[in-house]
Design an enzyme around this catalytic site. Structure first.
Site, PDB file in Angstrom:
ATOM      1  N   ARG A  89       5.396   2.814  20.535  1.00 37.14           N
ATOM      2  CA  ARG A  89       4.484   3.117  19.422  1.00 37.14           C
ATOM      3  C   ARG A  89       4.879   4.439  18.792  1.00 37.14           C
ATOM      4  O   ARG A  89       4.872   4.609  17.579  1.00 37.14           O
ATOM      5  CB  ARG A  89       3.015   3.139  19.873  1.00 37.14           C
ATOM      6  CG  ARG A  89       2.086   3.661  18.766  1.00 37.14           C
ATOM      7  CD  ARG A  89       0.634   3.210  18.925  1.00 37.14           C
ATOM      8  NE  ARG A  89       0.141   3.318  20.284  1.00 37.14           N
ATOM      9  CZ  ARG A  89      -0.132   4.458  20.928  1.00 37.14           C
ATOM     10  NH1 ARG A  89       0.042   5.617  20.315  1.00 37.14           N
ATOM     11  NH2 ARG A  89      -0.568   4.459  22.170  1.00 37.14           N
ATOM     12  N   ASP A 141       3.995   6.898  -4.977  1.00 34.75           N
ATOM     13  CA  ASP A 141       4.295   5.563  -4.459  1.00 34.75           C
ATOM     14  C   ASP A 141       5.520   5.093  -5.242  1.00 34.75           C
ATOM     15  O   ASP A 141       5.446   4.811  -6.438  1.00 34.75           O
ATOM     16  CB  ASP A 141       3.086   4.641  -4.673  1.00 34.75           C
ATOM     17  CG  ASP A 141       3.296   3.243  -4.104  1.00 34.75           C
ATOM     18  OD1 ASP A 141       4.461   2.789  -4.052  1.00 34.75           O
ATOM     19  OD2 ASP A 141       2.303   2.593  -3.744  1.00 34.75           O
ATOM     20  N   TYR A 170      -1.876  -0.242  -7.195  1.00 34.70           N
ATOM     21  CA  TYR A 170      -1.993  -1.363  -6.281  1.00 34.70           C
ATOM     22  C   TYR A 170      -3.442  -1.503  -5.796  1.00 34.70           C
ATOM     23  O   TYR A 170      -4.057  -0.526  -5.345  1.00 34.70           O
ATOM     24  CB  TYR A 170      -1.048  -1.119  -5.101  1.00 34.70           C
ATOM     25  CG  TYR A 170      -1.062  -2.250  -4.123  1.00 34.70           C
ATOM     26  CD1 TYR A 170      -0.553  -3.493  -4.477  1.00 34.70           C
ATOM     27  CD2 TYR A 170      -1.610  -2.102  -2.862  1.00 34.70           C
ATOM     28  CE1 TYR A 170      -0.586  -4.547  -3.594  1.00 34.70           C
ATOM     29  CE2 TYR A 170      -1.641  -3.152  -1.965  1.00 34.70           C
ATOM     30  CZ  TYR A 170      -1.130  -4.383  -2.350  1.00 34.70           C
ATOM     31  OH  TYR A 170      -1.169  -5.418  -1.473  1.00 34.70           O
TER      32      TYR A 170
HETATM   33  C1  PLP Z   1       2.522  -3.973  -2.011  1.00 40.04           C
HETATM   34  C2  PLP Z   1       2.241  -2.596  -2.417  1.00 40.04           C
HETATM   35  C3  PLP Z   1       1.571  -1.699  -1.576  1.00 40.04           C
HETATM   36  C4  PLP Z   1       1.034  -2.128  -0.225  1.00 40.04           C
HETATM   37  O1  PLP Z   1       2.075  -2.424   0.652  1.00 40.04           O
HETATM   38  P1  PLP Z   1       1.947  -3.494   1.868  1.00 40.04           P
HETATM   39  O2  PLP Z   1       3.319  -3.490   2.433  1.00 40.04           O
HETATM   40  O3  PLP Z   1       1.544  -4.798   1.251  1.00 40.04           O
HETATM   41  O4  PLP Z   1       0.911  -2.971   2.784  1.00 40.04           O
HETATM   42  C5  PLP Z   1       1.405  -0.398  -1.998  1.00 40.04           C
HETATM   43  N1  PLP Z   1       1.853   0.008  -3.197  1.00 40.04           N
HETATM   44  C6  PLP Z   1       2.500  -0.826  -4.034  1.00 40.04           C
HETATM   45  C7  PLP Z   1       2.987  -0.309  -5.344  1.00 40.04           C
HETATM   46  C8  PLP Z   1       2.712  -2.146  -3.682  1.00 40.04           C
HETATM   47  O5  PLP Z   1       3.333  -2.972  -4.528  1.00 40.04           O
END
Ligand code: PLP
Length: 410
Positions: free
Chosen positions: A76, A200, A128
């Site tokens: 982990r 992000d 998202y």
């Molecule tokens: C899909 C997505 C997420 C979340 O990611 P997961 O892997 O589905 O948990 C976060 N930010 C963006 C821009 C995404 O497209």
């Protein structure tokens, strides 16, 4: 090119340990991202010479003696396959520390642990849906406050700053409206009050954008998307270079336990090997399809950052190296939505993005279902919006498929 000579990647125990705590260093010199994606942080596994990183499917590791460790104790916290991915993503994002999570949401959940009740965070309104749900439905209850704003309008970001603002969280380009936010200026603004900028970077991947170079403090990814690239695994990644955040983030990672499994880490490493050629093909295809959609009589408007008349085209050029493979568009008629979704045959009606297969999404009910109507509409997510994650198939075949589906609309 580095020689694969003996010793080039002999890691010390310290290197081998959790990259989230120990700065990641490349065992070979400065190389193009095209090379680093292929070879990762370690050219080959030093004990056997394995070219593909082995999948260390072990939950625990034997200690040589009391107070002795190989650098790996329990999976982990640290696992060798995951460590290789963490070092690789840190190199690709030009950061020092990398952490790999079971999903993108796992990574974002750990970032939020850096804040405390009373803190205010500015967030892109067009983001998202799962991130919105996590912040709004959970953290808002625990005394965190959020301002959801159009971060592509920098005056609005400045206007939203409060004395307790400790973070700015942006998605750029945004999901799904493809708005571009200024990474450099957002960083400068939040640093004036010792806050952090989180970007992000899922939509462009480090192949096209490296936010840490522009002043971001933390980059997060849904590794599920372009990095893994094959619609076959979930993963989340986080990269930063801040000494003061290394311990808290590594602790959140192992304490929450949403750490990436060895096999899934291997799948992401395998996907990353072809990131550069995939991203180039996604982009080529996206440009062609966006231009075709724009001329289509049933399409009202196409959102694609690669269009010269995109409102933030010059900002995109100044902070990114490419436009990626995501397109969204408004249909003229709401009634065309179900017809289009029913009649595409090569393109698949599914959520998610960033894989080699082209997917068509209806954000209103899929990715953005968690966002309240008023906010969704203000961001531009209406009932005529479609999102296309353009894959790497032949662009002509994709256009023929879309054309066939459009021809069924009455
Ligand atoms: C899909 C997505 C997420 C979340 O990611 P997961 O892997 O589905 O948990 C976060 N930010 C963006 C821009 C995404 O497209």
């Amino acid at each position: 090119m580095p020689d694969k000579h003996e010793g080039i990647n002999q890691h010390s125990d310290k290197d081998a340990a959790d990259c989230g705590k120990v700065p990641c260093t490349a065992p070979y010199g400065k190389l193009s991202i095209k090379t680093v994606t292929v070879h990762g942080a370690t050219l080959f596994e030093p004990h056997t010479g394995a070219v593909s990183t082995p999948i260390y499917q072990s939950s625990t590791f034997r200690h040589p003696g009391l107070y002795e460790s190989t650098g790996f104790d329990y999976s982990r916290a640290v696992n060798p396959t995951r460590s290789e991915l963490e070092k690789t993503i840190a190199l690709l994002e030009h950061g020092k520390y990398g952490l790999a999570f079971a999903s993108g949401m796992g990574a974002i959940s750990s970032v939020i642990k850096l804040f405390k009740p009373g803190d205010h965070i500015i967030v892109s309104e067009d983001l998202y849906g799962g991130t919105y749900r996590l912040f709004h439905e959970y953290y808002a209850k625990y005394g965190f406050s959020f301002s959801w704003i159009d971060t592509s309008n920098f005056a609005l970001v400045e206007g939203a700053m409060k004395s307790n603002t400790r973070g700015i969280f942006i998605e750029t380009p945004s999901n799904p409206m493809m708005k571009v936010s200024d990474i450099r200026r957002s960083g400068d603004l939040i640093h004036k009050q010792q806050g952090i900028l989180i970007v992000d970077n899922t939509f462009l991947s480090p192949y096209y954008q490296t936010p840490l170079d522009l002043g971001a403090d933390i980059v997060v990814h849904s590794g599920t998307k372009y990095l893994a690239g094959h619609n076959d695994t979930l993963a989340g990644l986080l990269v930063h270079s801040r000494e003061d955040l290394a311990e808290p983030l590594a602790n959140a990672h192992k304490s929450e336990g949403a750490t990436l499994a060895p096999f899934d880490a291997w799948l992401v490493l395998r996907g990353i090997k072809t990131l550069s050629i995939r991203m180039e093909q996604h982009e080529k295809n996206a440009y062609r399809i966006a231009a075709w959609l724009r001329e289509h009589k049933r399409v009202e408007k196409v959102f694609y950052t690669g269009f010269e008349d995109h409102p933030q085209y010059s900002l995109s050029k100044s902070q990114s190296r490419g436009f990626g493979g995501m397109i969204s568009f408004y249909l003229k008629n709401r009634d065309d939505v179900p017809i289009l979704l029913k009649n595409i045959s090569l393109i698949l009606f599914a959520e998610s993005l960033g894989g080699v297969e082209t997917l068509l999404t209806y954000p209103l009910v899929q990715t953005h279902g968690a966002i309240p109507e008023e906010m969704r509409l203000s961001a531009g997510v209406n009932d005529r919006l479609m999102r296309l994650s353009v894959g790497i198939e032949d662009a002509g075949d994709l256009i023929t498929d879309l054309d066939g589906a459009f021809s069924k609309c009455i």
